[in-house]
Design an enzyme around this catalytic site. Structure first.
Site, PDB file in Angstrom:
ATOM      1  N   ASP A  11       6.664  -2.386  49.583  1.00  0.00           N
ATOM      2  CA  ASP A  11       5.714  -3.296  48.947  1.00  0.00           C
ATOM      3  C   ASP A  11       4.653  -2.447  48.251  1.00  0.00           C
ATOM      4  OD1 ASP A  11       3.984  -2.467  50.942  1.00  0.00           O
ATOM      5  OD2 ASP A  11       3.596  -4.452  51.765  1.00  0.00           O
ATOM      6  N   HIS A  12       3.613  -3.103  47.760  1.00  0.00           N
ATOM      7  CA  HIS A  12       2.573  -2.373  47.020  1.00  0.00           C
ATOM      8  C   HIS A  12       1.942  -1.265  47.852  1.00  0.00           C
ATOM      9  CE1 HIS A  12       0.904  -5.799  49.162  1.00  0.00           C
ATOM     10  NE2 HIS A  12      -0.217  -5.114  49.275  1.00  0.00           N
ATOM     11  N   CYS A  68       6.059  -0.045  53.975  1.00  0.00           N
ATOM     12  CA  CYS A  68       4.927  -0.929  53.656  1.00  0.00           C
ATOM     13  C   CYS A  68       3.665  -0.232  54.135  1.00  0.00           C
ATOM     14  CB  CYS A  68       5.129  -2.334  54.247  1.00  0.00           C
ATOM     15  SG  CYS A  68       5.281  -2.425  56.043  1.00  0.00           S
ATOM     16  N   THR A  70       2.217  -0.474  57.201  1.00  0.00           N
ATOM     17  CA  THR A  70       2.413  -0.010  58.581  1.00  0.00           C
ATOM     18  C   THR A  70       3.875   0.235  58.949  1.00  0.00           C
ATOM     19  OG1 THR A  70       2.649  -2.285  59.330  1.00  0.00           O
ATOM     20  CG2 THR A  70       0.422  -1.337  59.393  1.00  0.00           C
ATOM     21  N   GLY A  71       4.792  -0.365  58.203  1.00  0.00           N
ATOM     22  CA  GLY A  71       6.214  -0.351  58.572  1.00  0.00           C
ATOM     23  C   GLY A  71       6.582  -1.522  59.471  1.00  0.00           C
ATOM     24  N   HIS A 101      21.204   6.115  69.446  1.00  0.00           N
ATOM     25  CA  HIS A 101      21.372   5.149  70.541  1.00  0.00           C
ATOM     26  C   HIS A 101      21.469   3.702  70.072  1.00  0.00           C
ATOM     27  CE1 HIS A 101      19.725   7.798  74.082  1.00  0.00           C
ATOM     28  NE2 HIS A 101      20.719   8.367  73.415  1.00  0.00           N
ATOM     29  N   ASN A 102      20.709   3.331  69.042  1.00  0.00           N
ATOM     30  CA  ASN A 102      20.649   1.910  68.642  1.00  0.00           C
ATOM     31  C   ASN A 102      21.489   1.604  67.408  1.00  0.00           C
ATOM     32  OD1 ASN A 102      17.186   2.577  69.009  1.00  0.00           O
ATOM     33  ND2 ASN A 102      18.458   1.704  70.626  1.00  0.00           N
ATOM     34  N   HIS A 136      26.337   3.149  74.395  1.00  0.00           N
ATOM     35  CA  HIS A 136      25.371   2.616  73.427  1.00  0.00           C
ATOM     36  C   HIS A 136      26.005   1.521  72.562  1.00  0.00           C
ATOM     37  CE1 HIS A 136      22.655   5.656  74.741  1.00  0.00           C
ATOM     38  NE2 HIS A 136      23.531   6.609  74.460  1.00  0.00           N
ATOM     39  N   ARG A 139      25.736  -1.769  74.297  1.00  0.00           N
ATOM     40  CA  ARG A 139      24.388  -2.355  74.214  1.00  0.00           C
ATOM     41  C   ARG A 139      24.103  -2.922  72.825  1.00  0.00           C
ATOM     42  NH1 ARG A 139      22.500   2.901  77.620  1.00  0.00           N
ATOM     43  NH2 ARG A 139      23.212   2.121  79.625  1.00  0.00           N
TER      44      ARG A 139
HETATM   45  C1  RB5 Z   1      -0.118  -5.205  52.904  1.00  0.00           C
HETATM   46  O1  RB5 Z   1      -1.509  -5.219  52.832  1.00  0.00           O
HETATM   47  C2  RB5 Z   1       0.324  -4.971  54.356  1.00  0.00           C
HETATM   48  O2  RB5 Z   1       0.022  -6.076  55.129  1.00  0.00           O
HETATM   49  C3  RB5 Z   1       1.789  -4.663  54.403  1.00  0.00           C
HETATM   50  O3  RB5 Z   1       2.058  -3.559  53.603  1.00  0.00           O
HETATM   51  C4  RB5 Z   1       2.366  -4.293  55.760  1.00  0.00           C
HETATM   52  O4  RB5 Z   1       1.631  -3.278  56.352  1.00  0.00           O
HETATM   53  C5  RB5 Z   1       2.690  -5.375  56.658  1.00  0.00           C
HETATM   54  O5  RB5 Z   1       3.197  -5.161  57.758  1.00  0.00           O
END
Ligand code: RB5
Length: 153
Positions: A11-12, A68, A70-71, A101-102, A136, A139
């Site tokens: 994303d952005h 993104c 945070t991921g 493993h996953n 694995h 699972r």
């Molecule tokens: C965008 O501001 C933010 O919420 C997105 O990139 C992400 O971190 C969401 O999990």
């Protein structure tokens, strides 16, 4: 990994890192399918996660990388897709073990969490690892069973 094709999306908030990741993958000989986004204009990460997951579900690629802020949002959205096992990682041990493993097929991380050096190490740890199978597999099969029973409720 035999298939040298990989899908990448962001994303952005992950746009800057996505460009660096794509260059890195291409330098390593991968063909990259870029499902966007293509600018820092605000966009909705679930749409991008959906596009990336479709490319794995239809067999175009085996693995994907989603970036993104945070991921976490990307991994939540990706994990709603049948056959997708997405892992949000910010350490290389987890990025490797989630393949081993996953049998994870999507790596997620956050541009607001990891620096460039760590991001590229995460990518390498993930794509260079192989699923170990054996216990694995049992699972992972159980995860697939949960997915199947949930969707028929
Ligand atoms: C965008 O501001 C933010 O919420 C997105 O990139 C992400 O971190 C969401 O999990």
């Amino acid at each position: 990994m035999n298939n040298k094709k990989i899908t990448v999306g962001c994303d952005h908030a992950g746009f800057g890192l996505k460009k660096i990741v794509i260059t890195h993958l291409e330098e390593r000989g991968f063909e990259v399918l870029d499902v966007g986004t293509h600018s820092t204009d605000s966009c909705d990460y679930p749409k991008i996660a959906h596009e990336l997951c479709k490319s794995i579900q239809n067999g175009t690629t085996e693995l994907g990388i989603l970036i993104c802020g945070t991921g976490i949002g990307m991994s939540m959205a990706a994990n709603k897709h049948r056959g997708i096992r997405a892992a949000a990682c910010s350490d290389t041990f987890s990025a490797r073990l989630t393949r081993v493993h996953n049998d994870a097929n999507v790596l997620c991380f956050g541009e607001r969490v990891v620096g460039v050096g760590l991001a590229l190490d995460l990518v390498d740890a993930f794509i260079d690892a192989e699923f170990e199978g054996g216990k694995h597999q049992r699972r992972v099969d159980m995860i697939t069973q949960i997915e199947a029973s949930e969707s028929s409720l």
